[in-house]
Design an enzyme around this catalytic site. Structure first.
Site, short mmCIF file in Angstrom:
data_model
loop_
_atom_site.label_atom_id
_atom_site.label_comp_id
_atom_site.label_asym_id
_atom_site.label_seq_id
_atom_site.Cartn_x
_atom_site.Cartn_y
_atom_site.Cartn_z
N TYR A 1 -4.17 3.68 10.06
CA TYR A 1 -4.44 3.10 9.03
C TYR A 1 -3.17 4.00 8.11
O TYR A 1 -2.94 2.65 8.00
CB TYR A 1 -5.82 4.60 8.41
CG TYR A 1 -5.59 4.09 6.91
CD1 TYR A 1 -6.33 2.19 6.76
CD2 TYR A 1 -4.90 4.71 6.15
CE1 TYR A 1 -5.85 1.66 5.31
CE2 TYR A 1 -5.01 3.64 3.73
CZ TYR A 1 -5.95 2.84 3.82
OH TYR A 1 -5.32 2.68 2.75
N ILE B 1 -8.80 6.19 -5.21
CA ILE B 1 -9.35 5.20 -5.61
C ILE B 1 -10.49 5.30 -5.42
O ILE B 1 -11.71 5.18 -4.33
CB ILE B 1 -9.02 3.37 -5.74
CG1 ILE B 1 -7.18 3.19 -5.52
CG2 ILE B 1 -9.28 2.07 -7.01
CD1 ILE B 1 -6.48 4.29 -7.58
N ASN C 1 -5.17 -7.84 0.48
CA ASN C 1 -5.40 -6.90 0.07
C ASN C 1 -6.73 -6.55 0.99
O ASN C 1 -6.88 -5.43 1.09
CB ASN C 1 -6.25 -7.18 -0.56
CG ASN C 1 -8.04 -5.87 -1.77
OD1 ASN C 1 -7.08 -5.14 -1.85
ND2 ASN C 1 -8.70 -6.10 -1.03
N ASN D 1 -11.46 -14.41 8.18
CA ASN D 1 -11.84 -13.09 8.78
C ASN D 1 -9.95 -12.94 9.12
O ASN D 1 -9.75 -13.94 9.57
CB ASN D 1 -12.04 -13.35 10.28
CG ASN D 1 -11.28 -12.45 11.45
OD1 ASN D 1 -10.56 -11.27 10.73
ND2 ASN D 1 -12.08 -12.33 12.43
#
Length: 259
Positions: free
Chosen positions: A157, A190, A91, A64
């Site tokens: 985000y 993507i 990532n 995590n």
């Protein structure tokens, strides 16, 4: 030609799906030993098994990124399994939709903890081993959303992705003394599992706004990360590579000759 990654160990967080899985597969195909890290050990093992089936070297780890102790365990176990850590691909990330007027503090914290704090903790956990590497490399998966563009519902985000780049630039100064570079890839749209629920209209409208007229593949991002992880990229640090098919360039559809 880039120096082969044979015998290099790469830690990839968020590697059980999407861009992370693509990065893990691509690095393994280039001869690297890959630590596949995900919150679900079962999902991580599925990716690792796929890599091994195709002739690569991979081991699954449950981790995590928002928990420093968890990431320290991952780093220690990876180094014990493979003999060290040469590359970290930070990532892992989440992007739940939440309009500003409805967003809760818990939703904000969840995104910031995973995307921004998770980058810090991943670096901190791997740093003792990266310092021992012949040349350490850190590649952060940021985004065009936040640093370069915006999208309604993703303000938390976008803030987290901009925060990653601010962290990266100062980290580049601190890590240079150890010959460790840190850079970021900024993906555009993507084609991953994460887009499945956004609908055909989203996919079509996004494709129309991209000069190259297609959504990116996970391999498009992975190859950029592969370059930044190479020996040949050793004089590049604190920098970003935008991989978006030219999406942020036009002012409007009219700028691309469309009406």
């Amino acid at each position: 030609m880039l120096t082969p990654l044979k015998d290099k160990t790469v830690v990839v967080t968020g590697a059980s799906k999407g861009i992370g899985k693509g990065i893990a597969r691509t690095f393994a195909a280039q001869g690297a030993k890959v630590a596949v890290v995900a919150r679900s050990l079962t999902k991580a093992e599925e990716t690792a098994a796929e890599i091994r089936k195709n002739g690569g070297i991979a081991h699954a780890f449950q981790g995590n990124v928002a928990d420093l102790d968890s990431m320290k365990c991952v780093a220690s176990e990876t180094a014990g399994t493979f003999g060290g850590i040469d590359v970290l691909c930070a990532n892992a990330g989440i992007f739940p939709n939440a309009p500003i007027e409805e967003m809760t503090g818990e939703q904000w914290d969840q995104v910031m903890n995973t995307n921004a704090r998770g980058t810090l903790f991943s670096v901190q956990a791997c740093l003792p081993f990266l310092k021992k590497a012949e040349y350490g490399r850190i590649i952060v998966t940021s985004s065009i959303t936040g640093p370069a563009t915006g999208y309604a519902g993703w303000s938390h985000y976008g803030a987290s992705k901009a925060a990653q780049l601010g962290f990266m630039r100062s980290a580049a100064l601190e890590l240079a003394r150890y010959s460790i570079t840190i850079n970021a890839v900024m993906p555009g749209n993507i084609m991953t599992e994460g887009l499945d629920g956004l609908g055909d209209h989203y996919l079509q409208s996004m494709t129309a706004s991209i000069p190259l007229k297609r959504l990116g593949s996970v391999e498009d991002i992975a190859y950029a990360a592969l370059f930044l992880a190479s020996k040949e990229a050793g004089y590049i640090t604190g920098q970003t590579i935008i991989v978006d098919g030219g999406q942020i360039i036009p002012e409007s559809l009219e700028a691309m000759g469309q009406t």
